[in-house]
Write an enzyme that holds these catalytic residues in place. Structure first.
Site, PDB file in Angstrom:
ATOM      1  N   ARG A 180       0.837  -1.194   0.000  1.00  4.53           N
ATOM      2  CA  ARG A 180       0.000   0.000   0.000  1.00  4.53           C
ATOM      3  C   ARG A 180       0.875   1.248   0.000  1.00  4.53           C
ATOM      4  O   ARG A 180       2.087   1.186   0.194  1.00  4.53           O
ATOM      5  CB  ARG A 180      -0.934   0.018   1.212  1.00  4.53           C
ATOM      6  CG  ARG A 180      -0.210   0.050   2.557  1.00  4.53           C
ATOM      7  CD  ARG A 180      -1.199   0.049   3.704  1.00  4.53           C
ATOM      8  NE  ARG A 180      -0.526   0.164   5.000  1.00  4.53           N
ATOM      9  CZ  ARG A 180      -1.160   0.337   6.147  1.00  4.53           C
ATOM     10  NH1 ARG A 180      -2.474   0.431   6.166  1.00  4.53           N
ATOM     11  NH2 ARG A 180      -0.480   0.436   7.280  1.00  4.53           N
ATOM     12  N   GLY A 181       0.246   2.386  -0.216  1.00  5.18           N
ATOM     13  CA  GLY A 181       0.927   3.672  -0.117  1.00  5.18           C
ATOM     14  C   GLY A 181       2.111   3.824  -1.044  1.00  5.18           C
ATOM     15  O   GLY A 181       2.085   3.411  -2.211  1.00  5.18           O
TER      16      GLY A 181
ATOM     17  N   VAL B  42       9.010  -6.907   9.109  1.00  7.40           N
ATOM     18  CA  VAL B  42      10.434  -6.573   9.129  1.00  7.40           C
ATOM     19  C   VAL B  42      10.983  -6.435  10.546  1.00  7.40           C
ATOM     20  O   VAL B  42      12.196  -6.291  10.727  1.00  7.40           O
ATOM     21  CB  VAL B  42      10.733  -5.292   8.321  1.00  7.40           C
ATOM     22  CG1 VAL B  42      10.379  -5.494   6.854  1.00  7.40           C
ATOM     23  CG2 VAL B  42      10.033  -4.084   8.908  1.00  7.40           C
TER      24      VAL B  42
ATOM     25  N   ASN C 145      10.937   0.547   2.848  1.00  9.53           N
ATOM     26  CA  ASN C 145       9.818   1.484   2.944  1.00  9.53           C
ATOM     27  C   ASN C 145       8.896   1.208   4.122  1.00  9.53           C
ATOM     28  O   ASN C 145       8.184   2.115   4.576  1.00  9.53           O
ATOM     29  CB  ASN C 145       9.014   1.418   1.641  1.00  9.53           C
ATOM     30  CG  ASN C 145       7.718   2.190   1.716  1.00  9.53           C
ATOM     31  OD1 ASN C 145       7.706   3.419   1.746  1.00  9.53           O
ATOM     32  ND2 ASN C 145       6.595   1.473   1.758  1.00  9.53           N
TER      33      ASN C 145
ATOM     34  N   TYR D 293       9.192   8.075  15.712  1.00 14.65           N
ATOM     35  CA  TYR D 293       9.318   7.855  14.273  1.00 14.65           C
ATOM     36  C   TYR D 293      10.482   8.653  13.689  1.00 14.65           C
ATOM     37  O   TYR D 293      11.320   8.116  12.947  1.00 14.65           O
ATOM     38  CB  TYR D 293       8.000   8.256  13.615  1.00 14.65           C
ATOM     39  CG  TYR D 293       7.939   8.121  12.120  1.00 14.65           C
ATOM     40  CD1 TYR D 293       7.875   6.875  11.513  1.00 14.65           C
ATOM     41  CD2 TYR D 293       7.906   9.253  11.302  1.00 14.65           C
ATOM     42  CE1 TYR D 293       7.790   6.750  10.133  1.00 14.65           C
ATOM     43  CE2 TYR D 293       7.823   9.145   9.925  1.00 14.65           C
ATOM     44  CZ  TYR D 293       7.765   7.893   9.347  1.00 14.65           C
ATOM     45  OH  TYR D 293       7.687   7.779   7.982  1.00 14.65           O
TER      46      TYR D 293
ATOM     47  N   LYS E 255      14.041   7.430  11.853  1.00 11.88           N
ATOM     48  CA  LYS E 255      14.319   7.793  10.466  1.00 11.88           C
ATOM     49  C   LYS E 255      15.603   8.621  10.354  1.00 11.88           C
ATOM     50  O   LYS E 255      16.339   8.505   9.363  1.00 11.88           O
ATOM     51  CB  LYS E 255      13.136   8.570   9.880  1.00 11.88           C
ATOM     52  CG  LYS E 255      11.882   7.721   9.676  1.00 11.88           C
ATOM     53  CD  LYS E 255      12.099   6.592   8.689  1.00 11.88           C
ATOM     54  CE  LYS E 255      10.799   5.897   8.309  1.00 11.88           C
ATOM     55  NZ  LYS E 255      11.012   4.825   7.312  1.00 11.88           N
TER      56      LYS E 255
END
Length: 256
Positions: free
Chosen positions: A24-25, A72, A98, A163, A167
């Site tokens: 998705r996305g 993952v 991703n 988050y 990242k």
């Protein structure tokens, strides 16, 4: 270079790409785009039904796709993903990290469990996927690692620090991968998207969505397909002299 030469630098025919969060996305859009350019794409995400549906849609469109349900955060599943992909297509050329976990807690209320869970998917998974695939990447003449980060790493990251911190670390790992694997002919780059109309974004409170768009010069969220050209550039020979870099595709959110 003539037109055919230039277009040929973007060709992915015969190459195999593992795309996590590929059902998705942004991941799904990249999978469709890579398949359209000739790649064998491996769709990896946690939900078997969504994985299968994504692969079937690509196959119906004439592309080559394999569904491998994978969390993952699970190192054994990552290892199985790599081996299944290589077994099916004979090797691995491209990895697109991703998959993401958007877990958010306010600073001051962050728990050890939440921090571990966020970093497990957003950082640890990408690192170990690359490590498991290194022998196949070394054997490729077109090896490319693409880590999907966020333009939020260039902001204060308030309320989404779990988050953002993972990242930001992923970008540091991208540079390290590029430096340490360059001698093996493996390139590593990243993309830092701005606000994109994914399920993750659309499930956030409306106030958060509005604020995110308002920080951009382009006053709308991107659609996932708008991230595909950047990913294709980094995956293909068009970026053959580029490594250790981050493409910021953020609608003008940041001006660094």
């Amino acid at each position: 270079m003539n037109r055919d030469d230039l277009l040929g630098t973007f060709d992915l025919t015969g190459r195999t790409a593992i795309i996590t969060g590929g059902s998705r996305g942004i991941g799904l859009a990249i999978a469709h785009g890579f398949a359209a350019m000739g790649a064998n794409v491996v769709i990896a995400s946690r939900k078997p039904e969504a994985c299968a549906a994504a692969a079937e849609a690509i196959t119906r469109d004439g592309g080559s796709a394999l569904s491998v349900p994978t969390h993952v955060g699970d190192l054994q599943q990552i290892e199985a993903l790599v081996e299944r992909s290589a077994q099916e297509f004979g090797g691995i050329d491209i990895i697109v990290n991703n998959a993401a976990n958007p877990l958010a807690q306010h600073f001051g209320s962050i728990t050890a469990e939440a921090l571990a869970k966020s970093h497990e998917t957003n950082l640890r998974g990408p690192v170990f996927l690359v490590q498991n695939a290194m022998d196949y990447l070394r054997a490729s003449n077109h090896a490319s690692i693409i880590n999907i980060a966020t333009a939020g790493v260039y902001t204060h990251g308030s309320y989404v620090s779990l988050y953002i911190s993972a990242k930001a670390a992923l970008l540091a790992m991208t540079r390290a991968m590029a430096a340490e694997l360059a001698a093996d002919g493996i390139r590593a780059n990243a993309i830092a998207p701005g606000t994109v109309a994914t399920d993750m974004f659309l499930s956030a409170p409306e106030g958060f969505q509005a604020a995110a768009v308002d920080t951009q010069l382009i006053k709308r969220p991107a659609v996932p397909e708008e991230m595909v050209p950047a990913a294709l550039f980094l995956a293909s020979d068009a970026s053959s002299f580029m490594t250790a870099q981050t493409l910021v595709v953020d609608g003008g959110m940041t001006t660094h």
